[in-house]
Design a protein around this motif. Sequence first.
Motif, PDB file in Angstrom:
ATOM      1  N   GLU A 192      61.514  37.009  53.082  1.00 45.91           N
ATOM      2  CA  GLU A 192      60.881  36.552  51.841  1.00 45.91           C
ATOM      3  C   GLU A 192      61.611  37.016  50.581  1.00 45.91           C
ATOM      4  OE1 GLU A 192      58.489  40.212  53.262  1.00 45.91           O
ATOM      5  OE2 GLU A 192      59.525  38.474  54.116  1.00 45.91           O
ATOM      6  N   THR A 194      64.452  37.084  47.853  1.00 45.41           N
ATOM      7  CA  THR A 194      65.405  36.107  47.318  1.00 45.41           C
ATOM      8  C   THR A 194      66.833  36.643  47.390  1.00 45.41           C
ATOM      9  OG1 THR A 194      63.756  35.231  45.788  1.00 45.41           O
ATOM     10  CG2 THR A 194      66.058  34.783  45.275  1.00 45.41           C
ATOM     11  N   THR A 195      67.738  35.814  47.897  1.00 41.88           N
ATOM     12  CA  THR A 195      69.160  36.137  47.902  1.00 41.88           C
ATOM     13  C   THR A 195      69.904  35.052  47.128  1.00 41.88           C
ATOM     14  OG1 THR A 195      69.500  34.979  50.015  1.00 41.88           O
ATOM     15  CG2 THR A 195      69.009  37.348  50.112  1.00 41.88           C
ATOM     16  N   PHE A 196      71.176  35.285  46.832  1.00 42.09           N
ATOM     17  CA  PHE A 196      71.911  34.416  45.926  1.00 42.09           C
ATOM     18  C   PHE A 196      73.227  33.957  46.559  1.00 42.09           C
ATOM     19  CE2 PHE A 196      69.223  37.327  43.616  1.00 42.09           C
ATOM     20  CZ  PHE A 196      68.571  36.498  42.707  1.00 42.09           C
ATOM     21  N   ARG A 204      75.370  35.540  51.504  1.00 39.31           N
ATOM     22  CA  ARG A 204      74.625  35.545  50.255  1.00 39.31           C
ATOM     23  C   ARG A 204      74.620  36.977  49.747  1.00 39.31           C
ATOM     24  NH1 ARG A 204      71.848  30.769  49.335  1.00 39.31           N
ATOM     25  NH2 ARG A 204      70.341  31.765  47.946  1.00 39.31           N
ATOM     26  N   LEU A 206      72.583  40.152  47.130  1.00 41.42           N
ATOM     27  CA  LEU A 206      71.477  40.652  46.331  1.00 41.42           C
ATOM     28  C   LEU A 206      71.739  42.120  46.037  1.00 41.42           C
ATOM     29  CD1 LEU A 206      68.300  41.393  48.484  1.00 41.42           C
ATOM     30  CD2 LEU A 206      70.524  40.865  49.494  1.00 41.42           C
TER      31      LEU A 206
END
Length: 227
Positions: A192, A194-196, A204, A206
Motif C-alpha cells: 500500500e 506509494t513508490t515512484f 521503482r 521511495l
Amino acid sequence: MKLTTLTIASAIALTAAVPAFAQTTSAKAGAELTVRTDPTIAAPITGVLALNEEVTIEGCLEDVSWCKVTAADAEGWASGQYLYVEDNANAVPLVDMAGNPEELVIITQTEEGVSQGDQNGAAVATATVGALTAFALGGPVGAIVASGIAGTAVGAAAVEPTPDTLTYVAANPVDTVYLDGEVVVGAIVPAEITTFEVPQPEYRYLNVNNLPVLVDAETGTIVQIIR
C-alpha cells in the motif's frame, strides 16, 4: 518507546541457550546495516556495517530490538534483528536470545531523564505507516542471516541500476515514509506504500526512514539502498 538513562543490568553470559558463546561480546551483521545515534528508525545515521562485518556488542535493549555496537568505522545503535553470532557453521540470531535477559548485556530503563532517542521515537510513532517484512524463508533474521553466511544479500538487484537511474533518484527526492524495522536489502515494503518511477521499468524508488531505496517494481523488495 521509553528510553532513559542507560545502565548495564547484567553481564554477557550466553551459556543458558548456547554454551559455545559464553562471555561472547561480538556479533556479525547479517545485512548491510545502518548504525544510528539512538535506538529508533528516525535517529541520525553514524555509519554502515558491511555484510558479515564483526561488531562488539556494548549492550542491547531488553527485547534485543536494538543493540549498541562498536565497529571499525561505526559506533552507535543497530537493529538487533540483523545481528547474529556463529556456532561453527550455524548462525544464531541475537533476537532468539531475547526471552532470557541472563543471556545478553541488557540496557535497562531508569527514571532520570529522557534521551534524544525518546524524542525521535515519539515523533516517529505518530508517523509510522507500516512495517518492513522479511524477504523469503525463515523470518526476518533467518532469511537475511542465511544469505549473509552465504555471502550474497537476499533480494539484491539482479540488474545493476544504471547511472541514469541513480541520477534521477538523487535529482527527484521524495518525502520519507516511516516503517517499523530497519532498512536492509531484502526487506519488503508494504504494497500500500506509494513508490515512484525511475528510468528502469523493473525498479521503482521511495524514501524509507530517511534512506532512498530502489525496490523491485513487482514485489516491493528493496534491492539497493542509495547512500
